[in-house]
Scaffold this motif. Structure first.
Motif, short mmCIF file in Angstrom:
data_model
loop_
_atom_site.label_atom_id
_atom_site.label_comp_id
_atom_site.label_asym_id
_atom_site.label_seq_id
_atom_site.Cartn_x
_atom_site.Cartn_y
_atom_site.Cartn_z
N ASN A 47 0.82 -1.21 0.00
CA ASN A 47 0.00 0.00 0.00
C ASN A 47 0.86 1.26 0.00
O ASN A 47 0.38 2.35 -0.29
CB ASN A 47 -0.95 0.01 1.20
N PHE A 48 2.15 1.13 0.33
CA PHE A 48 3.04 2.30 0.29
C PHE A 48 3.90 2.23 -0.97
O PHE A 48 4.57 1.24 -1.23
CB PHE A 48 3.94 2.35 1.52
N ILE A 49 3.85 3.31 -1.74
CA ILE A 49 4.61 3.38 -2.98
C ILE A 49 5.40 4.68 -2.99
O ILE A 49 4.88 5.73 -2.62
CB ILE A 49 3.68 3.35 -4.22
N ARG A 50 6.66 4.61 -3.38
CA ARG A 50 7.49 5.81 -3.53
C ARG A 50 8.31 5.67 -4.80
O ARG A 50 8.90 4.62 -5.05
CB ARG A 50 8.42 5.98 -2.33
N LYS A 51 8.32 6.71 -5.59
CA LYS A 51 9.14 6.70 -6.80
C LYS A 51 9.82 8.05 -6.95
O LYS A 51 9.20 9.10 -6.77
CB LYS A 51 8.29 6.40 -8.04
N GLU A 52 11.12 8.00 -7.26
CA GLU A 52 11.90 9.21 -7.51
C GLU A 52 12.35 9.22 -8.96
O GLU A 52 12.87 8.22 -9.46
CB GLU A 52 13.10 9.28 -6.56
N LEU A 53 12.14 10.35 -9.63
CA LEU A 53 12.46 10.47 -11.05
C LEU A 53 13.31 11.72 -11.28
O LEU A 53 12.97 12.80 -10.79
CB LEU A 53 11.18 10.58 -11.88
N TYR A 54 14.40 11.56 -12.02
CA TYR A 54 15.16 12.73 -12.42
C TYR A 54 14.40 13.46 -13.54
O TYR A 54 13.86 12.82 -14.44
CB TYR A 54 16.55 12.34 -12.92
N VAL A 80 11.69 14.64 -9.14
CA VAL A 80 10.29 14.56 -8.74
C VAL A 80 10.13 13.34 -7.84
O VAL A 80 10.61 12.25 -8.17
CB VAL A 80 9.36 14.43 -9.96
N VAL A 81 9.47 13.53 -6.70
CA VAL A 81 9.23 12.44 -5.76
C VAL A 81 7.73 12.23 -5.63
O VAL A 81 6.99 13.16 -5.29
CB VAL A 81 9.83 12.74 -4.37
N LEU A 82 7.27 11.00 -5.92
CA LEU A 82 5.86 10.65 -5.80
C LEU A 82 5.69 9.62 -4.70
O LEU A 82 6.45 8.65 -4.62
CB LEU A 82 5.35 10.06 -7.12
N VAL A 83 4.70 9.82 -3.82
CA VAL A 83 4.44 8.86 -2.75
C VAL A 83 2.95 8.61 -2.62
O VAL A 83 2.13 9.48 -2.93
CB VAL A 83 4.99 9.35 -1.39
N SER A 84 2.61 7.41 -2.17
CA SER A 84 1.21 7.07 -1.92
C SER A 84 1.13 5.99 -0.86
O SER A 84 1.96 5.08 -0.83
CB SER A 84 0.53 6.58 -3.20
N GLU A 85 0.14 6.09 0.01
CA GLU A 85 -0.13 5.06 1.00
C GLU A 85 -1.48 4.41 0.74
O GLU A 85 -2.11 3.89 1.64
CB GLU A 85 -0.08 5.66 2.41
N GLY A 86 -1.92 4.49 -0.50
CA GLY A 86 -3.19 3.89 -0.86
C GLY A 86 -4.38 4.80 -0.67
O GLY A 86 -5.52 4.40 -0.90
N LYS A 87 -4.13 6.04 -0.25
CA LYS A 87 -5.23 6.99 -0.01
C LYS A 87 -4.97 8.29 -0.76
O LYS A 87 -5.16 9.37 -0.24
CB LYS A 87 -5.37 7.27 1.48
N GLY A 88 -4.52 8.17 -2.00
CA GLY A 88 -4.21 9.36 -2.79
C GLY A 88 -2.71 9.53 -2.95
O GLY A 88 -1.91 8.97 -2.20
#
Length: 369
Positions: free
Chosen positions: A118-125, A140-148
């Protein structure tokens, strides 16, 4: 000393007790004169003296807890349950601060990948930049815990300006080649006047599961705010055409804001930040990098050799091209190049064509990546 966990309860969240030990206690005896000074009650002592006594008791209590932890650390156990502290009064006005509890062994509870998913993190140059002295989006850093989903962007702030806020359009490309755009995203910063600004996380309308599919990101800055006013960027951004592996290697070697390899023809030179400077300039007018620090000590012009390598099909043929030039190549690189060729030839026997991989490694070696 190993870490010791302590609780007044009977369990630890995220851990399971695998072994129970014995009940243990430690104590620190208080000086008898100290107790005589206390009299009948701390409440009867003047306020200023009462504060002194309280500080003394707290000091002794902390020392007792420390001693207890050290005792547990020397045992075969790594935690304590039912932990308590208190003051015990013995005969002859002898009083002690006591810490006690039951020793246990604990281990982290196994959590399956499914439960963690349920936890997702992705870092992109960031795959574009502006050749201007403005905030440069680098990651750019994207994160989600399943609630947006939430997004943060890191900006290189070459002038250490007091950037208060920034409005940008974010464009993401997924592994299928499809684009999704987030227009007019407002970013704020907890700390300003830093060389690297990390924006606060902002909620965005990006599906949680889409994060895993994203392969690249671009940031188009619309406006940014300083204490001196609002500024717009009236220029097109420049896209970065470079393989992902080479792009990442460049970032690791030359800095998070690097978008190009250094090169010079004597009249002008290109900085790692992508800005083209006049040949006589000692440092970049955008990022401040010094030209001498970026110069490669390698004297061999490798580009014609690489172009010829690209016309070949197999690594054994690429090696033949290398052997034509090898006497002119800097001695410090010859052995590494031959190792790249031999490795490629061996892998090609079982994995098919290794042409692109070998050529990329050759280029990276000459670029110092």
């Amino acid at each position: 000393m190993k870490e010791v966990l302590i609780t007044s309860g009977t369990s630890f969240e995220g851990y399971e007790i695998v072994d129970y030990g014995t009940y243990k206690f430690t104590q620190t005896i208080l000086n008898s004169n100290f107790l005589k000074d206390l009299g009948t009650s701390i409440a009867d002592i003047a306020t200023d003296r009462r504060d002194v006594y309280q500080e003394k008791i707290d000091e002794i209590l902390n020392e007792t807890i420390k001693n207890f932890k050290e005792m547990v650390g020397e045992s075969n156990y790594n935690a304590v349950v039912g932990f308590t502290t208190g003051v015990e009064v013995y005969t002859n006005n002898v009083t002690a601060v006591v810490a006690s509890g039951t020793l246990v062994s604990i281990t982290p509870v196994y959590k399956s990948e499914f439960e963690k998913s349920n936890f997702i993190r992705k870092e992109l140059y960031v795959r574009n930049y502006y050749d201007l002295l403005v905030p440069r989006a680098s990651k750019v850093v994207l994160v989600s815990e399943g609630k947006g989903t939430k997004v943060s962007v890191w900006f290189n702030n070459y002038n250490n300006d007091d950037i208060l806020a920034l409005k940008a359009e974010l464009q993401f490309t997924n592994i299928y080649g499809d684009n999704i755009t987030l227009p007019d995203v407002d970013f704020t910063f907890d700390k300003t006047n830093l060389n690297l600004l990390k924006s606060d996380f902002v909620e965005c309308k990006l599906p949680d599961r889409y994060i895993k599919l994203i392969s690249s990101a671009k940031v188009y800055i619309k406006k940014y705010v300083k204490s001196s006013g609002v500024y717009e960027i009236d220029a097109d951004s420049i896209g970065i055409e470079m393989s992902e592996s080479k792009f990442r290697a460049l970032k690791v070697k030359k800095g998070i804001d690097a978008v190009a390899n250094y090169k010079s023809d004597g009249l002008v030179w290109t900085c790692n930040c992508g800005h083209v400077n006049e040949g006589g300039s000692e440092e970049c007018t955008i990022c401040g990098r010094k030209q001498d620090d970026m110069k490669n000590s390698i004297t061999f012009n490798y580009e014609p050799m690489v172009e010829e390598m690209k016309t070949k099909e197999y690594v054994i043929e690429i090696k033949d091209v290398l052997m034509k030039y090898i006497k002119d190549i800097d001695a410090s690189l010859r052995m590494q190049l031959l190792e790249i060729m031999e490795s490629g030839i061996n892998y090609e026997k079982t994995r098919g064509s290794m042409k692109d991989s070998v050529i990329e490694k050759v280029e990276n070696l000459f670029l110092g990546l």
